[in-house]
Design an enzyme around this catalytic site. Structure first.
Site, short mmCIF file in Angstrom:
data_model
loop_
_atom_site.label_atom_id
_atom_site.label_comp_id
_atom_site.label_asym_id
_atom_site.label_seq_id
_atom_site.Cartn_x
_atom_site.Cartn_y
_atom_site.Cartn_z
N GLU A 131 0.83 -1.21 0.00
CA GLU A 131 0.00 0.00 0.00
C GLU A 131 0.86 1.26 0.00
OE1 GLU A 131 -2.84 -0.65 -1.03
OE2 GLU A 131 -4.22 -0.29 0.62
N THR A 184 -5.70 7.45 -5.63
CA THR A 184 -5.73 7.44 -4.17
C THR A 184 -4.86 8.55 -3.58
OG1 THR A 184 -6.09 5.05 -4.18
CG2 THR A 184 -5.35 6.03 -2.11
#
Length: 311
Positions: A131, A184
């Site tokens: 991530e 994101t």
């Protein structure tokens, strides 16, 4: 063992009021990773399907393989070689935990190939590094549920303290992905650094209410608590038709509706599959009325998380 294949499911992160601390997995879609041992040392990405050529093939720059490299370093394993094939079964920048699914499938497959030296909980920090590679932040609200299954709460990041809570058997998720993309990193960049005391108190009440509602199977309390006064008002401006689609879900029986992860996907929670399907149809029709195509996934909460498919 010379080869292994693993699947990791899509996830809904934040779950309205729980920014970076709540997440749950759904049954599908999800990413699949295939590993095959090779004689030469090094991890090599041999193929990626479903990314339209957009993801890097460099093992140090791809979320699916960087987690494997960090795992090998942690275990002190050198001169290890394998080939990697990634099947991307969800869009990039979808708000469905796409990078998390790749990271989790990769680290679960590698752990299996090595004979499972680490537990699922011990694999979590490595999945979080995927991530960090993808979004610049090592958050766990996608990788946690994708790896462990169930409804996940991250109580603390320093030190990492994560656990799951029970959910009602008849709770269903409707996940609607409009055919648009939100990065994101961009979605995190627009967030405010300071929050008013009034909004903090309101958000804390909703967080507590949602946890209590899930554990008590109190559907009305779940619905009342699915209110985000901090993140949703800012991120929703990036999603066309957000308010109309949200209202369509609630008007058609959903307990509540909000942004999945950083968007643009929206999710709704409903009591029973029939209500979840009805809400999904209404949400999709609302997007269609604005000329936006979308896909719908209806699922109970996935309690198992990632699985090994073949070995």
């Amino acid at each position: 063992m010379n080869s292994v294949k693993a699947f990791a499911p899509a996830t809904v992160a934040n779950v309205a009021c729980g920014f970076d601390i709540f997440g749950f997995a759904i049954e599908e879609p999800g990413d699949v990773v295939e590993l095959r041992r090779r004689d030469e040392p090094g991890i090599v990405i041999t193929d990626i399907f479903g990314d339209e050529g957009r993801l890097p093939r460099n093992a140090e720059k791809n979320a699916v393989t960087v987690v494997m490299l960090r795992l090998l370093e942690h275990l002190g394993i050198q001169d290890f070689g394998c080939e990697v094939v990634l099947h991307k079964n969800m869009p990039l920048g979808s708000g469905m935990g796409s990078s998390a699914a790749s990271s989790v499938a990769g680290v679960v497959a590698m752990n299996e190939l090595l004979g499972n030296p680490l537990t699922r909980q011990e694999l979590l920090p490595f999945a979080m590094e995927g991530e960090r590679m993808a979004s610049g932040s090592a958050h766990a609200d996608n990788v946690g549920p994708s790896l462990l299954g169930g409804f996940v709460v991250i109580r603390s990041y320093t030190p990492l303290d994560i656990f799951t809570i029970p959910v009602p058997e008849d709770l269903y998720c409707t996940l609607v992905h409009p055919d648009i993309e939100i990065n994101t990193k961009d979605a995190r960049f627009i967030l405010r650094n300071e929050v008013s005391l009034k909004n903090t108190i309101a958000q804390m009440g909703n967080v507590a209410g949602l946890v209590a509602g899930l554990m008590k199977a109190d559907y009305e309390l779940i619905g009342r608590s699915m209110v985000d006064v901090i993140i949703e008002p800012v991120r929703s401006i990036l999603i066309p038709e957000f308010n109309a689609v949200k209202q369509a879900a609630i008007s058609n029986g959903a307990l509540g509706c909000s942004i999945s992860g950083s968007g643009p996907s929206l999710f709704a929670l409903s009591r029973g599959m029939e209500s979840a399907i009805k809400a999904g149809n209404a949400m999709q029709q609302q997007f269609a009325a604005a000329g936006i195509e979308s896909s719908v996934h209806v699922s109970a909460i996935n309690k198992g998380g990632a699985v090994v498919l073949e070995k």
